[in-house]
Design a protein around this motif. Sequence first.
Motif, PDB file in Angstrom:
ATOM      1  N   MET A  15       0.813  -1.181   0.000  1.00 24.85           N
ATOM      2  CA  MET A  15       0.000   0.000   0.000  1.00 24.85           C
ATOM      3  C   MET A  15       0.868   1.260   0.000  1.00 24.85           C
ATOM      4  O   MET A  15       0.529   2.241  -0.631  1.00 24.85           O
ATOM      5  CB  MET A  15      -0.924   0.004   1.201  1.00 24.85           C
ATOM      6  N   SER A  16       1.979   1.238   0.679  1.00 29.96           N
ATOM      7  CA  SER A  16       2.837   2.423   0.692  1.00 29.96           C
ATOM      8  C   SER A  16       3.392   2.708  -0.701  1.00 29.96           C
ATOM      9  O   SER A  16       3.656   3.849  -1.031  1.00 29.96           O
ATOM     10  CB  SER A  16       3.955   2.266   1.711  1.00 29.96           C
ATOM     11  N   THR A  17       3.556   1.684  -1.529  1.00 28.83           N
ATOM     12  CA  THR A  17       4.025   1.893  -2.888  1.00 28.83           C
ATOM     13  C   THR A  17       2.998   2.694  -3.682  1.00 28.83           C
ATOM     14  O   THR A  17       3.336   3.621  -4.399  1.00 28.83           O
ATOM     15  CB  THR A  17       4.286   0.540  -3.592  1.00 28.83           C
ATOM     16  N   THR A  18       1.739   2.363  -3.520  1.00 29.00           N
ATOM     17  CA  THR A  18       0.676   3.087  -4.215  1.00 29.00           C
ATOM     18  C   THR A  18       0.622   4.536  -3.746  1.00 29.00           C
ATOM     19  O   THR A  18       0.534   5.458  -4.550  1.00 29.00           O
ATOM     20  CB  THR A  18      -0.695   2.405  -3.971  1.00 29.00           C
ATOM     21  N   VAL A  19       0.690   4.735  -2.446  1.00 29.64           N
ATOM     22  CA  VAL A  19       0.660   6.091  -1.909  1.00 29.64           C
ATOM     23  C   VAL A  19       1.863   6.877  -2.417  1.00 29.64           C
ATOM     24  O   VAL A  19       1.739   8.013  -2.853  1.00 29.64           O
ATOM     25  CB  VAL A  19       0.619   6.080  -0.364  1.00 29.64           C
ATOM     26  N   GLY A  20       3.031   6.271  -2.377  1.00 22.36           N
ATOM     27  CA  GLY A  20       4.229   6.922  -2.875  1.00 22.36           C
ATOM     28  C   GLY A  20       4.117   7.245  -4.354  1.00 22.36           C
ATOM     29  O   GLY A  20       4.508   8.317  -4.806  1.00 22.36           O
ATOM     30  N   SER A  21       3.563   6.336  -5.122  1.00 21.47           N
ATOM     31  CA  SER A  21       3.376   6.541  -6.550  1.00 21.47           C
ATOM     32  C   SER A  21       2.385   7.666  -6.810  1.00 21.47           C
ATOM     33  O   SER A  21       2.593   8.503  -7.692  1.00 21.47           O
ATOM     34  CB  SER A  21       2.877   5.249  -7.193  1.00 21.47           C
ATOM     35  N   GLU A  22       1.310   7.704  -6.042  1.00 15.60           N
ATOM     36  CA  GLU A  22       0.318   8.773  -6.190  1.00 15.60           C
ATOM     37  C   GLU A  22       0.949  10.121  -5.857  1.00 15.60           C
ATOM     38  O   GLU A  22       0.699  11.114  -6.537  1.00 15.60           O
ATOM     39  CB  GLU A  22      -0.889   8.516  -5.293  1.00 15.60           C
ATOM     40  N   PHE A  23       1.766  10.160  -4.817  1.00 13.00           N
ATOM     41  CA  PHE A  23       2.432  11.396  -4.429  1.00 13.00           C
ATOM     42  C   PHE A  23       3.364  11.866  -5.530  1.00 13.00           C
ATOM     43  O   PHE A  23       3.368  13.033  -5.904  1.00 13.00           O
ATOM     44  CB  PHE A  23       3.200  11.211  -3.113  1.00 13.00           C
ATOM     45  N   ARG A  24       4.160  10.946  -6.072  1.00 17.98           N
ATOM     46  CA  ARG A  24       5.080  11.309  -7.145  1.00 17.98           C
ATOM     47  C   ARG A  24       4.316  11.810  -8.364  1.00 17.98           C
ATOM     48  O   ARG A  24       4.716  12.774  -9.006  1.00 17.98           O
ATOM     49  CB  ARG A  24       5.972  10.135  -7.518  1.00 17.98           C
ATOM     50  N   SER A  25       3.186  11.179  -8.677  1.00 19.76           N
ATOM     51  CA  SER A  25       2.379  11.605  -9.825  1.00 19.76           C
ATOM     52  C   SER A  25       1.839  13.015  -9.605  1.00 19.76           C
ATOM     53  O   SER A  25       1.848  13.842 -10.515  1.00 19.76           O
ATOM     54  CB  SER A  25       1.215  10.641 -10.048  1.00 19.76           C
ATOM     55  N   GLU A  26       1.369  13.306  -8.403  1.00 18.00           N
ATOM     56  CA  GLU A  26       0.858  14.644  -8.090  1.00 18.00           C
ATOM     57  C   GLU A  26       1.979  15.668  -8.160  1.00 18.00           C
ATOM     58  O   GLU A  26       1.815  16.754  -8.722  1.00 18.00           O
ATOM     59  CB  GLU A  26       0.207  14.660  -6.705  1.00 18.00           C
ATOM     60  N   LEU A  27       3.122  15.329  -7.621  1.00 18.97           N
ATOM     61  CA  LEU A  27       4.276  16.222  -7.655  1.00 18.97           C
ATOM     62  C   LEU A  27       4.695  16.493  -9.100  1.00 18.97           C
ATOM     63  O   LEU A  27       4.958  17.632  -9.475  1.00 18.97           O
ATOM     64  CB  LEU A  27       5.440  15.619  -6.866  1.00 18.97           C
ATOM     65  N   LEU A  28       4.719  15.471  -9.921  1.00 28.28           N
ATOM     66  CA  LEU A  28       5.073  15.618 -11.327  1.00 28.28           C
ATOM     67  C   LEU A  28       4.073  16.523 -12.033  1.00 28.28           C
ATOM     68  O   LEU A  28       4.459  17.405 -12.811  1.00 28.28           O
ATOM     69  CB  LEU A  28       5.136  14.255 -12.011  1.00 28.28           C
ATOM     70  N   ARG A  29       2.791  16.363 -11.754  1.00 29.72           N
ATOM     71  CA  ARG A  29       1.767  17.224 -12.367  1.00 29.72           C
ATOM     72  C   ARG A  29       1.978  18.679 -11.967  1.00 29.72           C
ATOM     73  O   ARG A  29       1.849  19.580 -12.792  1.00 29.72           O
ATOM     74  CB  ARG A  29       0.363  16.768 -11.977  1.00 29.72           C
ATOM     75  N   GLU A  30       2.320  18.926 -10.709  1.00 32.35           N
ATOM     76  CA  GLU A  30       2.567  20.293 -10.246  1.00 32.35           C
ATOM     77  C   GLU A  30       3.788  20.896 -10.930  1.00 32.35           C
ATOM     78  O   GLU A  30       3.759  22.049 -11.364  1.00 32.35           O
ATOM     79  CB  GLU A  30       2.754  20.313  -8.729  1.00 32.35           C
ATOM     80  N   VAL A  31       4.844  20.116 -11.041  1.00 33.70           N
ATOM     81  CA  VAL A  31       6.068  20.597 -11.696  1.00 33.70           C
ATOM     82  C   VAL A  31       5.783  20.895 -13.168  1.00 33.70           C
ATOM     83  O   VAL A  31       6.200  21.930 -13.698  1.00 33.70           O
ATOM     84  CB  VAL A  31       7.209  19.576 -11.544  1.00 33.70           C
ATOM     85  N   GLU A  32       5.060  20.016 -13.821  1.00 38.44           N
ATOM     86  CA  GLU A  32       4.722  20.231 -15.231  1.00 38.44           C
ATOM     87  C   GLU A  32       3.848  21.469 -15.398  1.00 38.44           C
ATOM     88  O   GLU A  32       4.050  22.253 -16.329  1.00 38.44           O
ATOM     89  CB  GLU A  32       4.013  19.007 -15.796  1.00 38.44           C
ATOM     90  N   ALA A  33       2.902  21.673 -14.504  1.00 39.92           N
ATOM     91  CA  ALA A  33       2.016  22.842 -14.581  1.00 39.92           C
ATOM     92  C   ALA A  33       2.811  24.130 -14.403  1.00 39.92           C
ATOM     93  O   ALA A  33       2.577  25.121 -15.113  1.00 39.92           O
ATOM     94  CB  ALA A  33       0.911  22.742 -13.536  1.00 39.92           C
ATOM     95  N   ARG A  34       3.751  24.130 -13.479  1.00 38.70           N
ATOM     96  CA  ARG A  34       4.585  25.319 -13.276  1.00 38.70           C
ATOM     97  C   ARG A  34       5.439  25.599 -14.501  1.00 38.70           C
ATOM     98  O   ARG A  34       5.599  26.743 -14.914  1.00 38.70           O
ATOM     99  CB  ARG A  34       5.464  25.169 -12.041  1.00 38.70           C
ATOM    100  N   GLY A  35       5.982  24.550 -15.078  1.00 35.50           N
ATOM    101  CA  GLY A  35       6.792  24.711 -16.291  1.00 35.50           C
ATOM    102  C   GLY A  35       5.959  25.232 -17.452  1.00 35.50           C
ATOM    103  O   GLY A  35       6.402  26.094 -18.215  1.00 35.50           O
TER     104      GLY A  35
END
Length: 81
Positions: free
Chosen positions: A1-21
Amino acid sequence: MSTTVGSEFRSELLREVEARGEARGEARGEARAVLAVLEIRGVPVPDAVHERILGCTDLAQLDIWLRRAVTATTIEDVVSG
């Protein structure tokens, strides 16, 4: 379960970075449009103002400057007010 949570967090972080760019890229394009209009119209732009326009990330401000650049006869017509 922590893998899924970690993956979701990374995906959200990536979306934020892409949006800022994407926002930075949009602002850079808008700034270049302001400068292009001024150049075509023969309005001199001092280096300091040139850098100020290129460094601006506020899309609303850049839109105001672009609209003013269409009729401006001086750089003050664009960036003042």
